[in-house]
Design a protein around this motif. Structure first.
Motif, short mmCIF file in Angstrom:
data_model
loop_
_atom_site.label_atom_id
_atom_site.label_comp_id
_atom_site.label_asym_id
_atom_site.label_seq_id
_atom_site.Cartn_x
_atom_site.Cartn_y
_atom_site.Cartn_z
N THR A 193 18.98 4.95 -9.49
CA THR A 193 19.69 3.74 -9.05
C THR A 193 19.83 3.67 -7.54
N VAL A 194 19.75 4.81 -6.86
CA VAL A 194 19.81 4.83 -5.40
C VAL A 194 18.41 4.99 -4.80
N ALA A 195 17.61 5.87 -5.41
CA ALA A 195 16.30 6.18 -4.84
C ALA A 195 15.32 5.02 -4.94
N LEU A 196 15.30 4.31 -6.07
CA LEU A 196 14.34 3.23 -6.24
C LEU A 196 14.61 2.08 -5.28
N PRO A 197 15.86 1.59 -5.14
CA PRO A 197 16.11 0.60 -4.09
C PRO A 197 15.80 1.14 -2.70
N GLY A 198 16.02 2.45 -2.50
CA GLY A 198 15.71 3.04 -1.20
C GLY A 198 14.24 2.98 -0.88
N ILE A 199 13.39 3.25 -1.88
CA ILE A 199 11.95 3.18 -1.67
C ILE A 199 11.53 1.74 -1.37
N MET A 200 12.09 0.78 -2.13
CA MET A 200 11.68 -0.61 -1.96
C MET A 200 12.15 -1.19 -0.63
N THR A 201 13.26 -0.70 -0.11
CA THR A 201 13.81 -1.23 1.16
C THR A 201 13.46 -0.35 2.35
N LEU A 202 12.68 0.70 2.12
CA LEU A 202 12.27 1.64 3.16
C LEU A 202 13.47 2.36 3.79
N ALA A 214 0.84 -1.20 0.00
CA ALA A 214 0.00 0.00 0.00
C ALA A 214 0.88 1.25 0.00
N HIS A 215 1.93 1.22 0.78
CA HIS A 215 2.87 2.35 0.83
C HIS A 215 3.55 2.55 -0.52
N ILE A 216 4.04 1.46 -1.12
CA ILE A 216 4.72 1.57 -2.41
C ILE A 216 3.76 2.11 -3.47
N GLY A 217 2.55 1.57 -3.53
CA GLY A 217 1.58 2.03 -4.52
C GLY A 217 1.22 3.48 -4.32
N GLN A 218 0.99 3.87 -3.07
CA GLN A 218 0.64 5.27 -2.79
C GLN A 218 1.76 6.21 -3.21
N PHE A 219 2.99 5.84 -2.91
CA PHE A 219 4.12 6.69 -3.29
C PHE A 219 4.21 6.83 -4.80
N LEU A 220 4.09 5.73 -5.53
CA LEU A 220 4.24 5.79 -6.99
C LEU A 220 3.11 6.59 -7.64
N VAL A 221 1.89 6.44 -7.13
CA VAL A 221 0.78 7.20 -7.69
C VAL A 221 1.04 8.70 -7.57
N ILE A 222 1.49 9.14 -6.41
CA ILE A 222 1.74 10.57 -6.20
C ILE A 222 2.98 11.03 -6.94
N LEU A 274 19.57 5.27 20.48
CA LEU A 274 20.18 3.95 20.33
C LEU A 274 19.46 3.11 19.29
N LEU A 275 18.22 3.50 18.96
CA LEU A 275 17.44 2.79 17.95
C LEU A 275 16.84 3.81 17.01
N SER A 276 17.19 3.71 15.74
CA SER A 276 16.63 4.59 14.72
C SER A 276 16.82 3.93 13.36
N LEU A 277 16.16 4.47 12.35
CA LEU A 277 16.25 3.92 11.00
C LEU A 277 16.59 5.03 10.01
N PRO A 278 17.41 4.73 8.99
CA PRO A 278 17.81 5.77 8.02
C PRO A 278 16.65 6.11 7.07
N ALA A 279 16.50 7.42 6.77
CA ALA A 279 15.42 7.87 5.91
C ALA A 279 15.90 8.28 4.53
N GLU A 280 17.21 8.47 4.34
CA GLU A 280 17.76 8.87 3.05
C GLU A 280 19.12 8.23 2.85
N PRO A 281 19.34 7.52 1.72
CA PRO A 281 20.66 6.90 1.49
C PRO A 281 21.76 7.93 1.29
N HIS A 304 14.43 12.99 -6.63
CA HIS A 304 15.46 11.95 -6.47
C HIS A 304 15.07 10.67 -7.20
N LEU A 305 13.78 10.38 -7.27
CA LEU A 305 13.33 9.16 -7.94
C LEU A 305 13.74 9.16 -9.40
N TYR A 306 13.86 10.33 -10.02
CA TYR A 306 14.18 10.43 -11.44
C TYR A 306 15.64 10.84 -11.66
#
Length: 404
Positions: free
Chosen positions: A114-123, A69-77, A172-179, A108-110
């Motif tokens: 090569t970096v942005a698309l894998p980033g979207i798919m891997t969150l 649902a997240h992937i589809g929503q992102f691509l539509v917008i 101590l716990l976080s996740l990366p948002a941009e490669p 960045h998607l365009y």
């Protein structure tokens, strides 16, 4: 859902009046807390009836659904905005020169696919406009761990949740948002899970319903009111009332109200606000009904929107961009009528999405027809145009396989 829509319409002056302007907590807390309650109802019984393994499998299936649902929503917008931007139509028809793709930081998607698309798919690339569903995916993944801890003792489940929250407070716990940068997820799921599992625990019966008494009502009301000077921008803003002491205190206590790590004051403010709302609504919402047919219909509409929160939320981000674009096309960003219409149009669209989603989820094609057609039967239409015989060994009527 309605407040979240208002918050996502670009340059929407209605956002000056949403709860986030008057307190530390906002619609995100409502969404996460209610999601925890709903998850306890939807998934808790599966763990009880079928065991931990089957419950974990059901959670994994839900994570899979929300992820796509997240992937589809992102691509539509992302695709829709770029197509519109690159067509030049906005400039030709309405002299609009704003880059709507840049406003959401989506080039960045365009430009760096090569970096942005894998980033979207891997969150590992989570633009700020699209950060709630990824947070929800990670929180869902924690449900089996919490349920496993609760099998031994409920306090162990609480300890696990609080430990994750504390770890996030000390980064101590976080996740990366941009490669390509050090930016982290705007909503740290290891912090926000504590609010989710608070709602989860209420519905599981791990936490009893709070007592209804005057002292607690007064205490919660005081918390809500006292918070206003440190949350309302007109109080502490340098270009508004410029109350210096309020701004200094707000800055000093920032770790306690910060949104990314879900500061403690956000938690306390939300619990106070939720308690007052619960008192106003009554146990099981008994005070919401019995005020006339018009009010009853309104309550049922709001309930329907809440019951279909995932499709409504997904649609709201798309509709918010569309409403903002249509408002700008008539140069109505600062005008009252276009602003009001863009919000009311969105509300109507969200309600329509809720009812359509509810209709599909009811699977009406599985129900028997309401009446027998003239000259025929539900199983055999009238006339001979559609007559056929079943082949030997085959059933004359095949049923659609269940996909739920």
């Amino acid at each position: 859902m309605f407040i979240i829509y208002i918050a996502h319409v670009p340059w929407n002056w209605w956002t000056l009046w949403i709860p986030a302007r008057f307190g530390f907590s906002d619609a995100t807390e409502i969404f996460v807390f209610c999601s925890g309650m709903a998850s306890a109802i939807a998934f808790g019984s599966i763990f009880d009836r079928h065991g931990w393994g089957m419950g974990a499998a059901r959670i994994l299936h839900r994570m899979w659904q929300v992820y796509w649902a997240h992937i589809g929503q992102f691509l539509v917008i992302a695709v829709g905005l770029v197509v519109l931007q690159e067509s030049g139509y906005l400039n030709r028809c309405c002299n609009l020169t704003q880059d709507y793709v840049t406003s959401l930081n989506l080039w960045h998607l365009y430009d760096n696919t090569t970096v942005a698309l894998p980033g979207i798919m891997t969150l590992t690339w989570v633009p700020n406009y699209f950060d709630i569903l990824p947070m929800y995916v990670v929180i869902l993944a924690l449900i089996p761990a919490i349920m496993l801890a609760a099998r031994y003792s409920v306090p162990a489940a609480f300890a696990l949740s609080i430990s994750l929250w504390l770890a996030s407070q000390f980064d101590l716990l976080s996740l990366p948002a941009e490669p390509w940068s050090d930016r982290e997820w705007f909503f740290n799921p290891f912090a926000w899970q504590m609010l989710f599992f608070t709602g989860f625990a209420f519905m599981r019966g791990w936490i009893p319903a709070p007592p209804v008494n005057t002292r607690l009502i007064v205490l919660c009301a005081v918390i809500v009111v006292v918070t206003v000077p440190f949350a309302y921008f007109r109080v502490y803003g340098e270009n508004n009332w410029n109350v210096v002491w309020a701004r200094e205190i707000r800055e000093a206590i920032q770790p306690l109200w910060i949104k990314t790590e879900f500061g403690l004051f956000r938690y306390l403010h939300f619990l106070a606000l939720a308690y007052l709302a619960w008192i106003a609504a009554g146990d099981r919402g008994k005070y919401l009904m019995g005020h006339g047919p018009a009010w009853g219909r309104f309550v049922r509409v709001v309930q329907k929107v809440g019951q279909q929160s995932l499709p409504v939320f997904m649609a709201s981000l798309v509709i918010a961009q569309a409403a903002g674009l249509m408002r700008d096309m008539v140069w109505g960003r600062g005008d009252w009528i276009p602003q009001i219409l863009s919000n009311l149009f969105g509300f109507a669209a969200l309600i329509a999405v809720a009812y359509v989603a509810g209709w599909y989820k009811s699977q009406p094609w599985r129900k028997p027809p309401p009446s027998t057609p003239a000259g025929g039967s539900p199983d055999k239409p009238a006339g001979k145009l559609h007559e056929h015989k079943a082949e030997p060994g085959l059933r004359a009527e095949a049923k659609e396989p269940a996909l739920t």
